[in-house]
Design an enzyme around this catalytic site. Sequence first.
Site, PDB file in Angstrom:
ATOM      1  N   CYS A 107      -1.577  -0.821  -2.363  1.00  0.00           N
ATOM      2  CA  CYS A 107      -2.462  -2.339  -3.112  1.00  0.00           C
ATOM      3  C   CYS A 107      -2.853  -2.807  -1.431  1.00  0.00           C
ATOM      4  CB  CYS A 107      -1.243  -3.487  -2.182  1.00  0.00           C
ATOM      5  SG  CYS A 107      -1.430  -4.869  -3.035  1.00  0.00           S
ATOM      6  N   HIS A 140       1.816  -0.445  -6.633  1.00  0.00           N
ATOM      7  CA  HIS A 140       3.099   0.163  -5.317  1.00  0.00           C
ATOM      8  C   HIS A 140       3.375   1.049  -5.423  1.00  0.00           C
ATOM      9  CE1 HIS A 140       2.534  -3.151  -3.093  1.00  0.00           C
ATOM     10  NE2 HIS A 140       2.006  -4.684  -3.354  1.00  0.00           N
ATOM     11  N   GLU A 165       6.014   2.476  -3.919  1.00  0.00           N
ATOM     12  CA  GLU A 165       6.901   2.614  -2.717  1.00  0.00           C
ATOM     13  C   GLU A 165       8.022   1.956  -3.551  1.00  0.00           C
ATOM     14  OE1 GLU A 165       4.637  -1.085  -1.009  1.00  0.00           O
ATOM     15  OE2 GLU A 165       4.368   1.534  -2.460  1.00  0.00           O
TER      16      GLU A 165
END
Length: 284
Positions: free
Chosen positions: A104, A198, A200
């Site tokens: 991002c 994202h 993660e």
Amino acid sequence: MRKFLVAQSETPDEREARRARTGQSSGETYADTLRELDAAADIEICQPADADSPVFTPDELACFDAVFLTGSPLHVYDDSPEVRRQLAFMRAVFASGTPSFGSCAGLQVAVVAAGGSVRKMPARMEAGLSRRIVATSAGREHPLLAGRPTTWDAPAIHGDEVATLPDGATRLAGNDVTQVQAAEIRFDKGVFWGVQYHPELSLEEIAIALRRQAPDLVEAGLADDEREVEERADVMEALHHAPQRRSLRWRLGVDGELADQDGRRREIVNFLSALPTIDRRGAR
């Protein structure tokens, strides 16, 4: 044992606000994800946007096996001290030759540090899910996207996007909303792999972000009212706790690339696997 540096660009107030909502800052979330993927890794977290944060030299950064840049509320097109410090940090990462990865805002920082540009998304945003991401011809052959199907969905929440990639960059994936969903950047001695989404984050964290930004999502026309945002967040949170429930997958219109943790994290896993092959002089 590999040594990783996680760079988070939230301000101190933003870090505390995120901890109050989710229990962790963005850097702490990233570090936990990396520990789950490489239990033996030595992981350090830094705050390069902070005025009192130590400034890393390229030689110091070269001691790490990889650098990771988190997402954040930072807008890279703002000429603020925080942004300038973050960009200086990223240029030092490139100068060090240490391979880097970002999500991002992390992608956006790398783009601008290498000479590209980022803009506010015109009259739209991605929130909750980035839909129908498609690899470019270069992306289909790139190890970052190894194992991805023809199209996939990913967790995402952003109102800024890459406008132009810098020289030495390769667009690896995009969709109808954002043309740069994944890219490789080669600048100075460094190689950066990044995504606009994202990998993660857990679905629970995305649900929390949706609730926090509910007024913005209604204003952007993505929902008719905040109740609708809450309902969407509830389904996403339920899927976090029961990723195999077909009814929840059906309600969100997703498959294992998003519902399953291994599917969501594919790009980070690929980056970690490729680290031994990434030459610190900028060649793979």
